[in-house]
Design an enzyme around this catalytic site. Sequence first.
Site, PDB file in Angstrom:
ATOM      1  N   ALA A 307       0.838  -1.197   0.000  1.00 47.96           N
ATOM      2  CA  ALA A 307       0.000   0.000   0.000  1.00 47.96           C
ATOM      3  C   ALA A 307       0.872   1.246   0.000  1.00 47.96           C
ATOM      4  O   ALA A 307       2.041   1.215   0.398  1.00 47.96           O
ATOM      5  CB  ALA A 307      -0.917   0.007   1.228  1.00 47.96           C
ATOM      6  N   SER A 308       0.322   2.348  -0.496  1.00 52.34           N
ATOM      7  CA  SER A 308       0.947   3.667  -0.433  1.00 52.34           C
ATOM      8  C   SER A 308       2.313   3.673  -1.130  1.00 52.34           C
ATOM      9  O   SER A 308       2.422   3.293  -2.285  1.00 52.34           O
ATOM     10  CB  SER A 308       1.049   4.104   1.034  1.00 52.34           C
ATOM     11  OG  SER A 308       1.397   5.466   1.138  1.00 52.34           O
ATOM     12  N   ASN A 309       3.372   4.096  -0.442  1.00 53.51           N
ATOM     13  CA  ASN A 309       4.693   4.094  -1.069  1.00 53.51           C
ATOM     14  C   ASN A 309       5.122   2.691  -1.480  1.00 53.51           C
ATOM     15  O   ASN A 309       5.790   2.505  -2.496  1.00 53.51           O
ATOM     16  CB  ASN A 309       5.730   4.681  -0.107  1.00 53.51           C
ATOM     17  CG  ASN A 309       5.621   6.186   0.025  1.00 53.51           C
ATOM     18  OD1 ASN A 309       4.960   6.844  -0.761  1.00 53.51           O
ATOM     19  ND2 ASN A 309       6.273   6.741   1.040  1.00 53.51           N
ATOM     20  N   HIS A 615      -6.934   7.599   2.717  1.00 56.84           N
ATOM     21  CA  HIS A 615      -5.611   6.973   2.731  1.00 56.84           C
ATOM     22  C   HIS A 615      -5.300   6.194   3.999  1.00 56.84           C
ATOM     23  O   HIS A 615      -4.667   5.144   3.947  1.00 56.84           O
ATOM     24  CB  HIS A 615      -4.541   8.052   2.531  1.00 56.84           C
ATOM     25  CG  HIS A 615      -3.205   7.507   2.119  1.00 56.84           C
ATOM     26  ND1 HIS A 615      -2.920   7.116   0.829  1.00 56.84           N
ATOM     27  CD2 HIS A 615      -2.070   7.266   2.824  1.00 56.84           C
ATOM     28  CE1 HIS A 615      -1.675   6.678   0.750  1.00 56.84           C
ATOM     29  NE2 HIS A 615      -1.134   6.754   1.952  1.00 56.84           N
TER      30      HIS A 615
END
Length: 703
Positions: A307-309, A615
């Site tokens: 997830a995310s970065n 997020h």
Amino acid sequence: MTIARKNGLMLTSIAAAVLVLSACGGSSSGENKNSKPTYLGAVVSVSYDGASDDLLTAGLGKTGLGGSAPVAADPLNPTAAELRRIAIFNNYRALLDISVAGGYGSLYGPNVDASGVITTSEGKIAGTEYMAYSDDGTGNQNITMLVQVPTTFNPASPCIVTGTSSGSRGVYGAIGTSGEWGLKNGCAVAYTDKGTGTGIHDLQNDTVNLQNGVRATATAAGKASNFTASLTSAERAAFNAATPNRFAVKHAHSQQNTEKDWGKWTLQAVEFAYFVLNENYGDVAKDGVSRLVKLKPGNTIVIASSASNGAGAALAAAELDTKGLITGVAVAEPQIQVVPDTRLSVRRGASTLAGTGRSLFDYASLGNLLQPCAALASPTTNVFNTVNTAIATNRCNALQASGLITGNTTAELAADAMARLLAAGHQPESSVLQASHYSFATPAVAVTFANSYGRFSVQDNLCGFSFAATGAAGSATPNAPVAASATALATSFGASNGIPPTIGINIVNNNSVGGPLLDAASLSAGSVLDYNIAGALCLRELVAGSSADALRVQQGIREVLRTGDLQGKPALIVHGRADTQVPVAFSSRPYFGRNKIVEGANSKLSYIEVTNAQHFDAFLAFPGYGERFVPAHRYFIQAMDMMYDNLKTGAALPASQVVRTVPRGLTGAVVNPITPANVPPIKTVPAVGDQITFANNVVTVAD
């Protein structure tokens, strides 16, 4: 706990079994012998019985992960095992909503099995863990790699899942997302901290983190240090004399711009996993010692995930993959930055954005400027709004004086600041989150990524910022740099998120009137409290300015842009429409469009946009979040399930679509418990009104 020889891999039987694996021999016999990649250092291995300790929960189980944080018996001298347990506890909870009403224990969690069945199990998973550094021999990279192999791994049906850390987190940063999914499904999980993680150099006392999190002096650590700032003894002494009690942090100050290589590190983690698996399951070579390569691309399913970065790293890895290491991709809320392409436009309703969005530092620095003022735009930004009204009013006035917003009253200025965020590409659904994101995320991202992209040293004090612990209100030195807590430093591997503010280390404005102060409490010219407008303007100038510092940052940004070419690999991207940290207009939407332009009919990427999702699922515990937003993690799990089924059985992947969720709402002042009705599933074939389409270089997102 004891470990015995398993499939030819000799493990030493000791209380906390640790092994250093050596590289295997060559292949002069003509056999395809397994060999350790040359970039890997010593491999340390520990096995867990699934009772007293385990791979997923560090022995805490579902109940422990939902309870109080574990502590070290001696907080000043924690053991590696204690640090690991603290790290798994904090990293698991950092990505998920750990509340029963929010879905923990019913929609997700260790007790929910791979089929989604709620069990009474604590969800502990037995297996072995292997850790090593990837480095070029200098000790300056020291990218932490970790492979977890559950006892349920089946070499006859092998699978590997990547778990590149989200955010700036350490190597366990994806434990609750792709890590949990992989372990439950009997896959090996290949983690990496991607060159961020917990590398905290206490410059005053010259101490650093080792690979396992234990602190040591930089001299004693040598090349085994996770991160040591590139300073001579004389430079460090001069720096400490001028700015005492400061810290260098790896993501910000490694001077490597590690994001450019996040895909590379993710691929190396997969190669590490193959090495480990073949040491365990490969046939014995003719020499009676070496192992032959048995598991390899072509007979092993590998899903690049996180997830995310970490999700952005997975996509980058798929783009870079020239060896067929990755079979498919399934990610959530990827922080992905796309090469410019003026052919593309993205349309939602009456709104159209041309091109491939904005870079991370572009939208982070813009938010860092405007969010404090926009927080006063009543009544739309009242979700956990902790922004100080008086200081935010001064920020509005400073922005007006700089010609960046217009209005005759504070309310008008705030409304204009919010309007400019929306005009830049933020979705209307994110307006309610701008204030809380300024309080908890935006400045940290802006300061750290500016340093990283420009490859600045800690001694550069970019835009006047530094990192230090600061005095408490009412103390002798309120908000001024002070010595950090020894306990917090000792347990930093377990508690830090890798990006200040963290473990009591804060962002400091060195240029505050009267001397350095905590950034949020620092004084601008005239001793005005305005959230350091000068620092925010300095960061913003780096985006498009022509100063030497700006040119360095802009070059670093160009180095991290991705092409959108997944080489025809099947892929699923899941993203919450209200994401304020990584807005969909700057990441997943343009990436989807760019992929379609580049790959054309060969594209197998589907994009799933989820309404009422943002997020940070962990923020669902904050006031105002739970009743408005659903856990995006529920859709990450489904995307992983669908990708695995596709790769395993050929089951159809879903078409691109908007999933329309139902907020939980309130009964009185209490957030309603989540039910399946709040989070309807991704459909293989969505209704016409929910489709996301691509035609004539235009992405059209259902409103």
